[in-house]
Motif scaffolding. Structure first.
Motif, PDB file in Angstrom:
ATOM      1  N   GLU B 402      52.618  26.145   9.929  1.00 11.04           N
ATOM      2  CA  GLU B 402      52.050  25.311  10.983  1.00 11.04           C
ATOM      3  C   GLU B 402      52.212  25.994  12.336  1.00 11.04           C
ATOM      4  OE1 GLU B 402      50.308  23.082  11.790  1.00 11.04           O
ATOM      5  OE2 GLU B 402      51.076  21.750  13.322  1.00 11.04           O
ATOM      6  N   THR B 403      51.233  25.843  13.193  1.00 14.76           N
ATOM      7  CA  THR B 403      51.399  26.304  14.573  1.00 14.76           C
ATOM      8  C   THR B 403      51.150  25.132  15.503  1.00 14.76           C
ATOM      9  OG1 THR B 403      49.075  26.931  14.794  1.00 14.76           O
ATOM     10  CG2 THR B 403      50.579  28.639  14.021  1.00 14.76           C
ATOM     11  N   PHE B 404      51.860  25.090  16.587  1.00 17.96           N
ATOM     12  CA  PHE B 404      51.552  24.126  17.637  1.00 17.96           C
ATOM     13  C   PHE B 404      51.945  24.735  18.969  1.00 17.96           C
ATOM     14  CE2 PHE B 404      55.906  22.638  18.381  1.00 17.96           C
ATOM     15  CZ  PHE B 404      56.534  22.919  17.177  1.00 17.96           C
ATOM     16  N   GLU B 405      51.377  24.222  20.020  1.00 22.92           N
ATOM     17  CA  GLU B 405      51.557  24.871  21.320  1.00 22.92           C
ATOM     18  C   GLU B 405      51.654  23.817  22.401  1.00 22.92           C
ATOM     19  OE1 GLU B 405      47.905  24.834  23.060  1.00 22.92           O
ATOM     20  OE2 GLU B 405      48.190  23.215  21.602  1.00 22.92           O
ATOM     21  N   THR B 406      52.175  24.221  23.537  1.00 20.01           N
ATOM     22  CA  THR B 406      52.417  23.281  24.616  1.00 20.01           C
ATOM     23  C   THR B 406      52.468  24.041  25.934  1.00 20.01           C
ATOM     24  OG1 THR B 406      53.930  21.541  25.393  1.00 20.01           O
ATOM     25  CG2 THR B 406      54.933  23.466  24.361  1.00 20.01           C
ATOM     26  N   ALA B 407      52.807  23.365  26.997  1.00 16.91           N
ATOM     27  CA  ALA B 407      53.045  24.007  28.289  1.00 16.91           C
ATOM     28  C   ALA B 407      54.056  23.161  29.043  1.00 16.91           C
ATOM     29  CB  ALA B 407      51.749  24.127  29.100  1.00 16.91           C
ATOM     30  N   ALA B 408      54.872  23.836  29.835  1.00 10.89           N
ATOM     31  CA  ALA B 408      55.877  23.137  30.636  1.00 10.89           C
ATOM     32  C   ALA B 408      56.201  23.971  31.868  1.00 10.89           C
ATOM     33  CB  ALA B 408      57.153  22.918  29.815  1.00 10.89           C
ATOM     34  N   THR B 409      56.772  23.315  32.858  1.00  9.82           N
ATOM     35  CA  THR B 409      57.189  24.039  34.063  1.00  9.82           C
ATOM     36  C   THR B 409      58.388  24.929  33.719  1.00  9.82           C
ATOM     37  OG1 THR B 409      58.368  22.007  34.652  1.00  9.82           O
ATOM     38  CG2 THR B 409      56.280  22.411  35.743  1.00  9.82           C
ATOM     39  N   TRP B 410      58.586  25.966  34.534  1.00  9.05           N
ATOM     40  CA  TRP B 410      59.621  26.974  34.226  1.00  9.05           C
ATOM     41  C   TRP B 410      60.998  26.357  34.013  1.00  9.05           C
ATOM     42  CZ3 TRP B 410      58.358  31.276  32.245  1.00  9.05           C
ATOM     43  CH2 TRP B 410      57.219  31.982  32.659  1.00  9.05           C
ATOM     44  N   ASP B 411      61.347  25.343  34.813  1.00 12.17           N
ATOM     45  CA  ASP B 411      62.693  24.769  34.698  1.00 12.17           C
ATOM     46  C   ASP B 411      62.939  24.160  33.322  1.00 12.17           C
ATOM     47  OD1 ASP B 411      60.720  22.911  35.350  1.00 12.17           O
ATOM     48  OD2 ASP B 411      62.123  21.534  36.314  1.00 12.17           O
TER      49      ASP B 411
END
Lengths: 533, 533
Positions: B402-411
């Motif tokens: 399975e693959t999944f992806e996301t994004a978040a701020t550096w902190d």
């Protein structure tokens, strides 16, 4: 609430209730006369500075409960100062003693809960709420027109003016919507960071106003629109508070932030936002080039916009604009180039850009001192910040001094600019009986097009300046529509551009916006008349 | 409509109805076994390749009128190939002979009028319409779930596959939504231009699919999201056709295009768009650096993202990912850097980037040949394009890939990545009884954050692969939510991410979306279950 200056504190400069910016920066009568002399057909002496006492402001039509009354002012000075924005049309109305409808109340909430309470009360009592940041709208964005509401509340956000949090690692800050440009930058400075968003109205506009109107910054390319700086927003709507997550990017459905960006107060009141910051640039270089004419320079600007060079400034002034700003007096068009970086020297990039512009016919004549910033650059910068004050001085001489702006793809720019010059010039001549000046500059450039900005200077039709303006606006809007150029690139829609906006937007999108408005603002109290009915 | 290959034409490679890409590129049984041997607990021999004949596809529940029947296929092969996207979950269902609901009809419109006619007919007859581009959704975006519609029509746009107009001066083209990546680039090549949007699914996805799902391109920084390339769009909705103006920028109200970008077929069918193009890059340079570990490398990546350098590629592989791709075998994390330009050599920028990464602990070991492209770069590239095929091979061995992806701020990035590794790894172990591998790479980086992409490899629970996957997805979604990391950076929401999406989006925005849906799609036929109910 009262407006007193205690004797122990030196009095702050006073904002003008009717004109641009600070009262103390307004041209005096003699300066107005001198300006008027440059435009045949203007008045012999300036219209008097309008006085609030002459407006006959009566008692407000409503009285909020005590819990909200403590946040509101009924002072005629506050109410007059919140009656309109700062378009030429607004100045002309004030000078003739016929401003827009004076709001009954001005509220100064200090936090989100108070904003929500004010909206609840307004919804229950059919009171229109007009969100108000710096009040620098030039499109009729902060006034009430019509009579379908029991009263009008101007919602002034400027007591919500703090940078609440700074994330130095991720270069971001949580900032209240009512923070004015200079205060925002001052609060960020100790962190070595900057929002680097400098619209012409910077001194007199707020973060919330920029977000609500999709403001364009000073820089010509790259990250300059406020849209691109938004990480997340909080918006108070009558249907609840909308808070998006703080994210560098997301592909989860249509962007919630993009629905509120440009919503001009019609869907909710923006109370705060996390915005992306940048390191303060330390390397700067600028230069200017002269071109035989505007058309010849367009090729250079397009090549620059399509290159990797990314100039911070790439502002093309036509001959009239260049002469007015003192940047050239020989009929040349002038291209003002600037580079900035927090990382590395930019002289090489400037040199490459100058070379590229020269290869398209630009003449570069460095100043004799050999200083990196050319005189034309400085002349233009200084004129730029004075312009709104000069406009008001001309307005006092009965002249029409109007600006409007647009954007179009490169293939349409030359014919569009030509058509605006001819058609608007002819219309002004026909209406006033005197030749008008129509100047153009490009404020922002893109790989696929540019944003032309027009200035119209014309002798007015004494006593009928507003009608004159309305005719000019109709003519100008028609030309833009003919070329499928947007009715606004960064000034927003407000009430003045509403007819053109209604023609421009896709019909299904109008339906969607109407449905959204009915859902988020079921009582129809938020900035009525803006975007949708 | 029939699927025949005339003898005089060499037969084209066949698309797999159940797995990724081309049938001929699938691993054979022996290769599957070899892969399975690397994951303890997988099956001894591969699950058989599923056959359409075994699906028991019956007669369609509806029959369109002759005028539309000529555009539609009821062939079981077409219907099976349009039943699902290409998520691991889809592959597993197909392998177990339990694919999603098979559509009754597949329509292949050749123009906008036909799309509108099909929507009209579907609205009248309560037929669900699922827009279908390349069919590469990995989030359940192109199937029907539920039983509230009389029948299901898969609307395949790939007959609308032409570049209709090119504007060389403004570098833009008008392109039909059903154009697949390779065809789009092939049609632009004679003009010396490129869209330069290369998602991993490039070969099997369309412009319309990219727009509807807010696709992320291959490049790590700058213009890589399809959103940024849109000048204007045409969208057929049951309430009419929405066409935005072709503009380089506009500040006229909320962006109409941004409402349809990411709308995943729930608000309308995108039929064409004017998109921004670029000159084809001729200068390229790449390099890779090794870091002691992923955490150490994050500082380098952040510094690069916050610099002016703008690397085209800036992909950080953790040690597991690097080993899998053959980019490093010593437990190092690997940073793959690439620069591209149509204008000028990029070696100096690459050198600066390598220096910056070194100053954050990166080790740069150029290949012995001294060639500019390091071996690690090439190894990774080749593995990247093979990955979906390998995933399907593992699925045949009963494994979960399975693959999944996301994004978040550096902190938030370090703790988020750590938490995903631990929590998802533990969950997989608990469910399957075997240790699982959880790898991470950063696919996109921003000044304010990054997009981590995770790959989970685990022995399955034979016969219960879908339930296993559902449990893992729930666990992974919970971790993302805990860190306020988006449920998707570029894979979209579809049906698989819907529960997490509902928690993530602001409530007033959900209300607005529902109102918009009810207005534009009053019969609720468009991709039911996606985004709103």
């Amino acid at each position: 609430m009262s407006r007193t200056n205690t004797p122990s504190v030196p009095s702050a400069p006073l904002r003008s209730w009717w004109g641009w910016g600070w009262e103390s920066a307004h041209p005096d009568d003699a300066e107005c006369v001198a300006m008027g002399a440059l435009l045949p057909g203007t008045l012999a002496r300036p219209l008097p500075v309008p006085r609030i006492a002459d407006l006959g402001i009566g008692a407000p039509a409503v009285q909020p409960p005590a819990s909200l009354a403590r946040l509101t002012s009924t002072d005629p000075a506050d109410r007059a100062a919140h009656a309109m924005g700062k378009a030429y049309r607004d100045i002309a109305r004030a000078l003739r003693g016929r401003p827009g409808r004076i709001p009954d109340l001005v509220a100064f909430p200090t936090g989100e809960r108070e904003v929500a309470d004010l909206l609840d009360w307004a919804g229950e009592h059919r009171v229109a709420v007009v969100p108000f940041g710096g009040g620098s709208s030039v499109v009729g964005g902060v006034e009430y027109r019509g009579d379908r509401h029991r009263a009008v509340l101007s919602l002034d956000l400027t007591r919500m003016d703090r940078v609440l949090e700074v994330d130095p690692e991720g270069r971001a800050a949580r900032i209240q919507a009512g923070t004015l440009g200079p205060s925002l930058e001052k609060q960020l400075r100790p962190h070595g960071l900057t929002l680097r968003h400098f619209p012409q109205s910077f001194e007199f506009s707020t973060l919330g106003g920029w977000l609500a109107t999709r403001a364009g910054g000073h820089y010509a390319t790259g990250r300059t629109h406020i849209d691109d700086f938004v990480q997340s927003m909080r918006v108070v709507t009558p249907a609840g508070i909308a808070e998006s997550w703080r994210l560098p990017a997301s592909g989860a459905g249509p962007s919630p932030d993009r629905m509120f960006l440009g919503s001009e107060g019609a869907l909710g009141v923006i109370t705060e936002a996390w915005v992306r910051l940048q390191a303060r640039p330390v390397h700067k270089a600028s230069a200017s080039l002269a071109f035989a004419d505007f058309g010849a320079a367009l090729g250079a600007v397009r090549a620059l916009a399509q290159s990797d060079l990314a100039p911070a400034n790439c502002r093309l002034l036509d001959s009239g604009e260049a002469a007015l700003a003192g940047a050239a007096r020989d009929g040349s068009a002038v291209l003002v180039l600037g580079f900035e970086s927090a990382d590395a020297p930019v002289d090489a990039r400037l040199a490459q850009a100058v070379d590229l512009a020269r290869s398209h016919g630009g003449r570069h004549e460095p100043s004799e001192s050999g200083a990196p910033a050319d005189e034309a650059v400085n002349a233009w910068r200084s004129a730029f910040l004075q312009m709104p004050y000069l406009r008001d001085g001309l307005a006092r001489m009965g002249a029409v001094a109007e600006t409007f702006e647009t954007a179009a793809t490169w293939d349409r720019v030359p014919a569009l600019v030509e058509d605006v010059r001819r058609t608007v010039g002819e219309a002004a001549l026909k209406i006033s009986g005197h030749p008008a000046t129509v100047n153009c500059r490009l404020t922002h450039v893109y790989p696929d097009g540019a944003a032309p900005y027009f200035t119209v200077l014309a002798a007015g039709r004494p006593g009928e300046e507003v009608a004159f303006w309305d005719e000019l606006k109709t003519v100008a809007s028609e030309v833009l529509h003919r070329h499928r150029a947007t009715i606004t690139h960064h000034h927003a829609v407000g009430r003045d551009h509403r007819p053109a906006y209604d023609r421009q937007r896709p019909h299904p999108f109008a339906l969607a916006l109407r449905a959204t408005k009915a859902t988020l603002d079921p009582h129809g109290i938020l900035n009525p008349g803006v975007l949708v009915d």
